[in-house]
Design an enzyme around this catalytic site. Sequence first.
Site, PDB file in Angstrom:
ATOM      1  N   GLY A 160      -6.463  -3.509  -5.354  1.00  0.00           N
ATOM      2  CA  GLY A 160      -7.460  -4.487  -5.782  1.00  0.00           C
ATOM      3  C   GLY A 160      -7.037  -5.154  -7.079  1.00  0.00           C
ATOM      4  N   GLY A 161      -7.531  -4.643  -8.200  1.00  0.00           N
ATOM      5  CA  GLY A 161      -7.317  -5.264  -9.513  1.00  0.00           C
ATOM      6  C   GLY A 161      -5.865  -5.614  -9.812  1.00  0.00           C
ATOM      7  CG  HIS A 213     -13.222  -2.992   0.685  1.00  0.00           C
ATOM      8  ND1 HIS A 213     -14.100  -2.720  -0.340  1.00  0.00           N
ATOM      9  CD2 HIS A 213     -11.971  -2.883   0.165  1.00  0.00           C
ATOM     10  CE1 HIS A 213     -13.385  -2.462  -1.435  1.00  0.00           C
ATOM     11  NE2 HIS A 213     -12.107  -2.557  -1.158  1.00  0.00           N
ATOM     12  CG  ASN A 268      -9.489  -6.476  -1.358  1.00  0.00           C
ATOM     13  OD1 ASN A 268      -9.813  -7.645  -1.148  1.00  0.00           O
ATOM     14  ND2 ASN A 268     -10.355  -5.473  -1.413  1.00  0.00           N
ATOM     15  CD1 TRP A 269      -5.423 -10.992  -4.757  1.00  0.00           C
ATOM     16  CD2 TRP A 269      -5.636 -13.176  -4.282  1.00  0.00           C
ATOM     17  NE1 TRP A 269      -4.211 -11.600  -5.005  1.00  0.00           N
ATOM     18  CE2 TRP A 269      -4.311 -12.944  -4.729  1.00  0.00           C
ATOM     19  CE3 TRP A 269      -6.001 -14.468  -3.918  1.00  0.00           C
ATOM     20  CZ2 TRP A 269      -3.367 -13.959  -4.826  1.00  0.00           C
ATOM     21  CZ3 TRP A 269      -5.057 -15.486  -4.022  1.00  0.00           C
ATOM     22  CH2 TRP A 269      -3.752 -15.224  -4.474  1.00  0.00           C
ATOM     23  CD  GLU A 288      -9.433   0.784  -0.392  1.00  0.00           C
ATOM     24  OE1 GLU A 288      -8.550   0.337  -1.114  1.00  0.00           O
ATOM     25  OE2 GLU A 288     -10.470   0.169  -0.139  1.00  0.00           O
ATOM     26  CD  GLU A 292     -15.345  -3.827  -3.588  1.00  0.00           C
ATOM     27  OE1 GLU A 292     -14.947  -4.932  -3.192  1.00  0.00           O
ATOM     28  OE2 GLU A 292     -14.741  -3.164  -4.461  1.00  0.00           O
TER      29      GLU A 292
HETATM   30  C1  PEP Z   1      -9.683  -2.188  -3.274  1.00  0.00           C
HETATM   31  O1  PEP Z   1     -10.331  -3.190  -3.517  1.00  0.00           O
HETATM   32  O2  PEP Z   1      -9.452  -1.898  -2.096  1.00  0.00           O
HETATM   33  C2  PEP Z   1      -9.203  -1.385  -4.392  1.00  0.00           C
HETATM   34  C3  PEP Z   1      -8.526  -0.289  -4.143  1.00  0.00           C
HETATM   35  O3  PEP Z   1      -9.485  -1.835  -5.653  1.00  0.00           O
HETATM   36  P1  PEP Z   1      -8.831  -1.288  -7.041  1.00  0.00           P
HETATM   37  O4  PEP Z   1      -7.336  -1.210  -6.809  1.00  0.00           O
HETATM   38  O5  PEP Z   1      -9.190  -2.316  -8.041  1.00  0.00           O
HETATM   39  O6  PEP Z   1      -9.412   0.059  -7.293  1.00  0.00           O
END
Ligand code: PEP
Length: 248
Positions: free
Chosen positions: A232-233, A95, A10-11, A165, A97
């Site tokens: 994500g990251g 998500h 997930n960019w 998540e 966010e």
């Molecule tokens: C995400 O954006 O779904 C996520 C899990 O981010 P990160 O891996 O950066 O915690």
Amino acid sequence: MLRKPFIAGNWKMNMTAESGAKLIKELAPLVKDANCNVALCVPAILIPAMTQAAKGTNIAIGAENVHWADKGAYTGEISCEQLKEYGVKYAIIGHSERRQYFGETDESVNMRTLAALKNGITPIVCVGETLSEREGGITEKVLDKQLAEGLKGVENVADVVIAYEPVWAIGTGKTATDEQAQETIAYIRKKIGQLFCPKCAEKVIIQYGGSMNAANCKGLMAQSDIDGGLIGGASLKLDFATIVNFDK
Ligand code: PEP
């Protein structure tokens, strides 16, 4: 294999056409022999260029959201038809966010999910509790509501990917332990069994997401109910390939 593992990136609101295409070109040879399905969910504006960059590779391009209507007066939104034009196979929905900053609700998650399914796009439906909900002992209650309302009216639940998540683990560097993630994902599978049928629940791909990285992916992926990751990251760098190759 009852459930083929699925690793998706997930960019978020990162990368440009140039840096994204460069990363895909570098990742492609590193992930070509993966034993799992691989996708990168990218900002809508990058979908045409990333589709082009990923052509001929085993990296599928996904979206980070999708609207429920076929078309119309929904400024800033993207329809399934528009995504399908570029061969988009997956869309992240709900998500945390989106829920936290853009008012996404279980009801809108449900509408987006049903629209994606109707159009042959696999929804990656995100669920998860906040830190205060976990500390308050209501994780299961929160998940029950997100699953029951978010998946209402779904005919074949095996067509949906769930991403568990925990909100407190996203972008924080704080990962759920292998045991915490397994325990909660096993609960999600049980709940899906109750809402739909136990046999269907066995077929549903459930990913873990929340600071999953090259160092912790093996332990998480070794858990019996964890079928993949939403990353994500670590999907913004070559570490993503290490996660995709978690079994090597
Ligand atoms: C995400 O954006 O779904 C996520 C899990 O981010 P990160 O891996 O950066 O915690």
